[in-house]
Design a protein around this motif. Structure first.
Motif, PDB file in Angstrom:
ATOM      1  N   GLN A   6      74.776  47.917  22.674  1.00 23.80           N
ATOM      2  CA  GLN A   6      75.607  49.732  22.507  1.00 23.80           C
ATOM      3  C   GLN A   6      75.341  50.145  21.845  1.00 23.80           C
ATOM      4  N   VAL A   9      72.595  52.480  24.152  1.00 25.45           N
ATOM      5  CA  VAL A   9      73.307  52.945  25.498  1.00 25.45           C
ATOM      6  C   VAL A   9      73.878  53.897  24.413  1.00 25.45           C
ATOM      7  N   ARG A  10      74.295  54.347  24.003  1.00 22.96           N
ATOM      8  CA  ARG A  10      74.162  55.518  22.305  1.00 22.96           C
ATOM      9  C   ARG A  10      73.600  56.371  22.550  1.00 22.96           C
ATOM     10  N   PHE A  13      72.798  58.328  25.660  1.00 19.19           N
ATOM     11  CA  PHE A  13      73.464  59.719  25.770  1.00 19.19           C
ATOM     12  C   PHE A  13      73.413  60.436  25.369  1.00 19.19           C
ATOM     13  N   GLU A  30      67.579  60.687  32.599  1.00 21.75           N
ATOM     14  CA  GLU A  30      68.451  61.296  31.563  1.00 21.75           C
ATOM     15  C   GLU A  30      68.809  62.455  31.985  1.00 21.75           C
ATOM     16  N   ALA A  33      71.734  61.199  33.985  1.00 30.18           N
ATOM     17  CA  ALA A  33      72.809  60.847  32.590  1.00 30.18           C
ATOM     18  C   ALA A  33      73.329  62.775  32.655  1.00 30.18           C
ATOM     19  N   PHE A  67      80.917  57.075  26.569  1.00 30.17           N
ATOM     20  CA  PHE A  67      79.841  56.085  26.509  1.00 30.17           C
ATOM     21  C   PHE A  67      80.260  55.479  28.203  1.00 30.17           C
ATOM     22  N   LEU A  68      80.965  54.163  27.473  1.00 29.77           N
ATOM     23  CA  LEU A  68      81.170  53.531  28.905  1.00 29.77           C
ATOM     24  C   LEU A  68      81.629  53.730  30.529  1.00 29.77           C
ATOM     25  N   SER A  71      78.169  55.563  31.372  1.00 28.40           N
ATOM     26  CA  SER A  71      77.582  54.171  32.099  1.00 28.40           C
ATOM     27  C   SER A  71      77.981  54.326  33.691  1.00 28.40           C
ATOM     28  N   MET A  72      78.979  54.409  33.448  1.00 31.40           N
ATOM     29  CA  MET A  72      79.564  53.971  34.799  1.00 31.40           C
ATOM     30  C   MET A  72      78.927  55.024  35.672  1.00 31.40           C
ATOM     31  N   LEU A  74      76.541  56.916  35.501  1.00 36.49           N
ATOM     32  CA  LEU A  74      74.588  56.101  35.496  1.00 36.49           C
ATOM     33  C   LEU A  74      75.173  55.347  37.017  1.00 36.49           C
ATOM     34  N   SER A  75      75.610  53.961  36.479  1.00 37.32           N
ATOM     35  CA  SER A  75      75.504  52.392  37.307  1.00 37.32           C
ATOM     36  C   SER A  75      75.878  52.970  39.093  1.00 37.32           C
TER      37      SER A  75
END
Length: 139
Positions: A6, A9-10, A13, A30, A33, A67-68, A71-72, A74-75
């Motif tokens: 976690q 990931v933070r 970003f 990046e 992102a 952040f979630l 991340s989603m 990005l995924s």
């Protein structure tokens, strides 16, 4: 397999945000992102202070987790770029056309991705890519 914590990931970003704001060179990941960060200026406060970001509590009771969410995005961007699971690129393009926006299509796909992960965790089976694509097509 890459399995960031976690905090990793933070930090990622926050660093992408810092480099973007300082007009520094970004890695390819990046840069993707950054594009999603730009789409979400409401997250600027969460991204500007890495120590605050690491300490923040984004439990379900606390509300939205930037952040979630990023991340989603990005995924999903990565899934579309390599068309994995097969058919996601075409399903995304059709959904973006119907919604009139790639960003809105991403948000719809997030719901499908979350459902696929939840079903996988609940059943103990691997994620069902075909069901994921069908879910996107139904949107």
């Amino acid at each position: 397999m890459f399995n960031p914590s976690q905090h990793d990931v933070r930090r990622f970003f926050c660093e992408a945000f810092r480099k973007y704001r300082a007009n520094e060179i970004l890695t390819p990941l990046e840069a993707i992102a950054r594009d999603w960060i730009i789409e979400h200026p409401e997250y600027d406060d969460a991204l500007k202070d890495v120590e605050q970001a690491l300490a923040a509590d984004y439990s379900v009771e606390q509300g939205h987790n930037p952040f979630l969410h990023l991340s989603m995005h990005l995924s999903i961007s990565e899934q579309i770029s390599i068309d994995q699971p097969p058919g996601i690129r075409k399903a995304f393009e059709a959904l973006a056309q119907r919604k009139g926006s790639a960003h809105d299509a991403h948000h719809e796909i997030m719901e499908c991705l979350g459902e696929m992960i939840w079903n996988s965790q609940r059943s103990g089976l691997p994620p069902d890519g075909a069901a994921y694509i069908e879910s996107i097509k139904r949107r």
